[in-house]
Structures are given as structure tokens and as C-alpha cells.
Design a protein around this motif. Structure first.
Motif, mmCIF file in Angstrom:
data_model
loop_
_atom_site.group_PDB
_atom_site.id
_atom_site.type_symbol
_atom_site.label_atom_id
_atom_site.label_comp_id
_atom_site.label_asym_id
_atom_site.label_seq_id
_atom_site.Cartn_x
_atom_site.Cartn_y
_atom_site.Cartn_z
ATOM 1 N N LYS C 75 0.738 -0.988 -0.079
ATOM 2 C CA LYS C 75 -0.079 -0.075 0.052
ATOM 3 C C LYS C 75 0.900 1.184 0.101
ATOM 4 C CE LYS C 75 -4.217 -1.724 2.060
ATOM 5 N NZ LYS C 75 -5.267 -1.610 3.088
ATOM 6 N N PHE C 76 0.730 2.301 -0.758
ATOM 7 C CA PHE C 76 1.556 3.279 -0.896
ATOM 8 C C PHE C 76 0.470 4.666 -1.398
ATOM 9 C CE2 PHE C 76 4.292 5.720 -3.561
ATOM 10 C CZ PHE C 76 5.535 6.304 -2.654
ATOM 11 N N ASP C 77 0.539 5.434 -0.871
ATOM 12 C CA ASP C 77 -0.453 6.640 -0.845
ATOM 13 C C ASP C 77 -1.742 6.340 -1.183
ATOM 14 O OD1 ASP C 77 1.490 8.802 -0.782
ATOM 15 O OD2 ASP C 77 1.429 9.083 -3.155
ATOM 16 N N GLY C 78 -2.265 5.385 -0.348
ATOM 17 C CA GLY C 78 -3.918 4.962 -0.397
ATOM 18 C C GLY C 78 -4.026 3.987 -1.543
ATOM 19 N N GLN C 79 -2.956 3.583 -2.270
ATOM 20 C CA GLN C 79 -3.243 2.865 -3.346
ATOM 21 C C GLN C 79 -2.547 1.421 -3.233
ATOM 22 O OE1 GLN C 79 -4.535 3.887 -6.816
ATOM 23 N NE2 GLN C 79 -5.135 5.620 -6.354
ATOM 24 N N GLU C 80 -3.307 0.180 -3.890
ATOM 25 C CA GLU C 80 -2.491 -0.911 -3.692
ATOM 26 C C GLU C 80 -1.839 -1.232 -5.113
ATOM 27 O OE1 GLU C 80 -4.590 -4.227 -2.444
ATOM 28 O OE2 GLU C 80 -5.784 -3.347 -0.791
ATOM 29 N N TYR C 81 -0.619 -1.607 -4.822
ATOM 30 C CA TYR C 81 0.379 -1.891 -5.851
ATOM 31 C C TYR C 81 0.752 -3.374 -5.782
ATOM 32 C CZ TYR C 81 0.179 3.158 -6.836
ATOM 33 O OH TYR C 81 -0.042 4.300 -7.185
ATOM 34 N N THR C 82 1.266 -3.866 -6.609
ATOM 35 C CA THR C 82 2.116 -5.246 -6.589
ATOM 36 C C THR C 82 3.494 -4.954 -7.246
ATOM 37 O OG1 THR C 82 -0.065 -6.664 -6.883
ATOM 38 C CG2 THR C 82 2.188 -7.643 -7.274
ATOM 39 N N ILE C 83 4.389 -5.475 -6.333
ATOM 40 C CA ILE C 83 5.871 -5.295 -6.925
ATOM 41 C C ILE C 83 6.257 -6.768 -7.187
ATOM 42 C CG2 ILE C 83 8.155 -4.572 -6.558
ATOM 43 C CD1 ILE C 83 7.123 -2.667 -4.452
#
Lengths: 94, 94, 94, 94, 94, 94, 94
Positions: C75-83
Motif C-alpha cells: 500500500k502506497f499513498d492510499g493505493q494498492e500496488y504489486t511489486i
């Protein structure tokens, strides 16, 4: 229609065998463990593993001993075959 | 819209097959195990593994036998595909 | 504030998709399995694996199909990402 | 007294973060999952893996995203640190 | 009688440590987790891994942080030691 | 009749040891854990691992510390031996 | 009919052995653990592992000690054999 195995794979067909125990009793194929002798049906072109060429050392028609559970069983044209890597062949029966 | 596989991956579509047993009974596709025959839909550019180039040996339209459970199933445009590595293709049906 | 992936890693954002089944029923995103289509948000500089350079073949904005469960969700800046690593990207959608 | 990591290891300190959800509710750090953002405290000299030099690409003071459960937690001088390999750092936050 | 470790192994002796929590309470060693700080007692001559020389970077008397559960505990001359590989040493305390 | 180990293997015989605890109580061998000290009985010729020669660094008569559970126990001529790889020998006692 | 092992494999036949315990009681073969001594029946041509040639160091007729559970048991001509890799042979008995 034929199966053409890729890389260092081999297509074999399991051989049902009769066996005579030391006491002379014949065990029919159905009462025994999974057979381990097979006949080679098709041979792949070979491959490269860890930078070394893998040459195929078995040929169509060879009788071979294979590891139990080695390879993948496939049904093809109403027959059961096993496709396995040459490295799962333990020995050739001569 | 098309799928362009990366590296040594291949996109295939499973082939439902009818099969006639030795006794002549036809088993429809739904009563059998997961099919293992597939048609190649798209082929990646190849890759390098352990310092050796992996060339692609299958081409679009080939009928192939694949390992059970190999690869990843994806839904795309309402169809189911399997994306797998070429090394999970056991044989080409010719 | 931005995410700059290291080595051969890629930052993606999952794409919610609508899908029409063969019978014409639309399944909204929430009723389906984890989506597998993602948009590439950031791309690492590449790396070396087993002595061979890994070049990045995806670019920002690409739509890609990824392995289920591949990578790490952040979670980064209120968004969900996948690395994830580029090798966990199965195909590019074109 | 300081920690001097060996090889390609990095000492980081987890960063507690506040987060605003889309609906505007602030979740304090204690109600969330294990944080994944960390600050780099010390960096090892690099190492050699599979015959290739691993250069250190992070520096003291960098904010980084790390894999959940990556590395080993150590208590040192009454503080909690995580010592992990650089390859377990997913991305730098810029 | 002394222990002379082989290859890239190191003999260490765990260090019991007192710790003051933020609130000022002292936890005696027996109430805490397995300690992770150790003193280096003997150092092997180094070795070769994957064709690259492994040089020993710790020396007798160094205080080091080691992975929990790393290495093998041995009793020798009535004392407990841990013999581990240098790669299981996370950091040197300076 | 003697055992001639192959490659980088070593034949050892476990040493039963008495131990005095700090409080002065002697624990006889049978009441303790599996002993870890052994005497080297025979040494293989060495081998090659990952393209690098493995030289034998222990010699017949050395007292060594071995990993618990390392190697294979064999009974030979009414005696119990352990055959293990040199890499499972942790240290030499001098 | 004979077995011709492939690569670095060896065909052995387990040796039933009698053993006299220290107290002089003879334990017949059937009351003991799986025997670990075997006689070499056939030897493969050798192979290449990780780019290094594996030479065969055992010969037909050698008495060898093998790892418990190593290799694959096969029945052939009414006899039980074990086919294993040379690296699973621990020592030669001379």
C-alpha cells in the motif's frame, strides 16, 4: 498420428511381464506392483543442461527399466504411454 | 486484442477430445480427466537459461501434449487459455 | 512521491475487469477471482541473473497478465500496488 | 556503538506510517498490518553472488519498501532493527 | 584443547545481555528470547563457494549479530559454543 | 577388512565422553544427547564440487566435531561407524 | 539378459550378512535392519555433472556400503537389484 517428444524426453510404453518366483509360482501382471520395464516408442532430439549437451543414448525399440512414478502418463489414440526424461531411465535391458 | 507471451512462454488452448476405449465405448470430454492435448495459440521470443539460449521449437497451430497442472490458466476475452513454459510441453502430435 | 523498483522488479496496479460469459451475463469485478491483468506503473533498471543480463521488456503503461499470487502487495499513498519480478509477468496484452 | 552489516546486507528501521483511506478515515499504525516501509540505517560493502559482483544501490537515509517477513529482526541498544539482504528490498521511495 | 573450525566456519559464544526497555525496566537475560549477540572465539581459514574465494571478514574477539537458530550448538570443555558459517553472521557491532 | 570411503567422504567413530557440569556432577555417556565428537578412521581421496577441487583437510586420528545427524551410520565388523562428507565436519579439536 | 545402467548409475545386489553381537548372539539376516552392504553387478559408462566428468570408481565385483533407501529397487529375472548413482555409494569394503 505420432508423438514427437521435445528435448531430452522419451516416449515409452510399459511392458506387462510375467514373473516366476523362486518357489515356481507365476504371478500374473495384474497381481504385482506397477511394472518398471518399458519399451521405447519415440526419442527426442536431445538438449542442453547446465551448458553441456545431453545426447540421447536410448533408441526406439530398446527395453528399459524406469524409475517408479517417473514421467507423465498420457493417453493417446486409446493407448497409455509415459513421457519421461532420459535421465529417469535407469538401465537398458540387453 | 492478443496475448504476447514473454521469454520462453507459450499460450495454448486445451483441446477437448473424444476417446474410444478398447471395448468401443465413447467417453465424452466431460467424463474424463483434465485433457492434456492443447493447441498452440502464441509463442514467446525465447530466452536464456543458465547461459544457454532457449530456442522456441513449437509454432502457432501445433498440437501438443502438456504436463498436467503445468502453467497458469488465464481468462481472456471470455476464453480460457493456459500460459506455460516451453519446457512444460512434453511432445508435439504430428 | 514515487516508487522506484530495484533490479528486475516491476510495479503494477491490478486492473478490475468486467467479463461477459458465453451466455451473456456480466460478472462484476467483485464476484470473480483475483484479477490477473495489471498495468505497469514503474520498471526497474534490469539486473544480472546467473551471469546473464536481464533486460526489461515491459514498459510503463503496458497491460500485462501476471501469475496469481506473484509478487508482494504494497500500500502506497492510499493505493494498492504489486511489486513483482519481470519473470513473473506471463504475457503482454496488445 | 553501531551495527556494521556484512556482505550485501542492509540494516533498516521500520517506519510507522499513517494512512488515509479513500473514504477519508485515518488508520493509526497500530491497527494495520506490519509496515513495509523502512529507513536504511547502515549498508554493507557488497558481495559476490554466482561469480558476479553485487553492488549496493541503496544508501543510508533511503526510504525503502521491503518484503513482508524479509530479514531478521534484532534488538540493539533498546531499538528494533531489521537486517536483510539488498535483494529483499523491493523499491526505493523517492 | 581448542576448536579449529574448518572452511568458512566460525566458533562463537553467545553473549548474555541486559536490556533496558523504553520505560526503563531492566529485563534480565533469562526472561528474554535467545540472545543474538555473540563473541567470535575462532575463525576458519576460508573456503571457495561457486568458484569464488570466501575471505574471512570477522576476527577473534569481534562482537557479532547472528541469525536466530543459525549454526550448530556444541558443548566443549563444559562450555556451550555455536559453530556457524560466516554467511550466517549478519553484522559486526563496533 | 577395511572401509575405503569414496570422494570427499570420511569414516568416523563417535567418541563417548564424560562431562562435568558446572556444579560438578558427572553425567555418564548414556544419559546425554548423541555425542558430537568423533575420531577419524578413514579419509576419501577428495572430489570436485562445482568445478573446484575439494581437498581433504582432516587425517586419520583427528578428533573432530560433527553436525548432529550428519552422515549415515553403518555397522561393520560389529562396530558402529558414521560415514559423512568432510563438509559436515564442523571443527577439528586440537 | 543383462542390465546395462545408464550414465553414472550402478546395479548392485544387496548382501545378506550374519552378524555377531558383542555378547555373541548371532542375528540372522531376516531379523535385522535393511542391509547396507552390496555387491556391484554392473557399472554405467560415467557422465557429466555441472560440467565435470564423473568417472566410475567402482567395478563389477566390488563390495560396497550404500546409503539406506538410496536408489531404486528393481526385480529382474526373479532377482532383486538396486540401481543407484555412484554418488550414493559411501565406501568400498576392501
Amino acid at each position: 498420428m505420432t508423438l514427437k517428444p521435445l528435448a531430452d524426453r522419451v516416449v515409452v510404453k510399459m511392458v506387462e511381464s510375467e514373473e516366476t518366483t523362486k518357489s515356481g509360482i507365476v504371478l500374473p501382471g495384474s497381481a504385482k506392483e506397477k511394472p518398471q520395464m518399458a519399451e521405447v516408442i519415440a526419442v527426442g532430439p536431445g538438449t542442453v543442461v547446465d551448458g553441456k549437451e545431453v545426447k540421447m543414448e536410448v533408441k526406439v525399440g530398446d527395453k528399459v527399466i524406469i524409475s517408479k512414478y517417473a514421467g507423465t502418463e498420457v493417453k493417446f489414440d486409446g493407448q497409455e504411454y509415459t513421457i519421461l526424461k532420459q535421465s529417469d531411465i535407469l538401465a537398458i535391458v540387453e
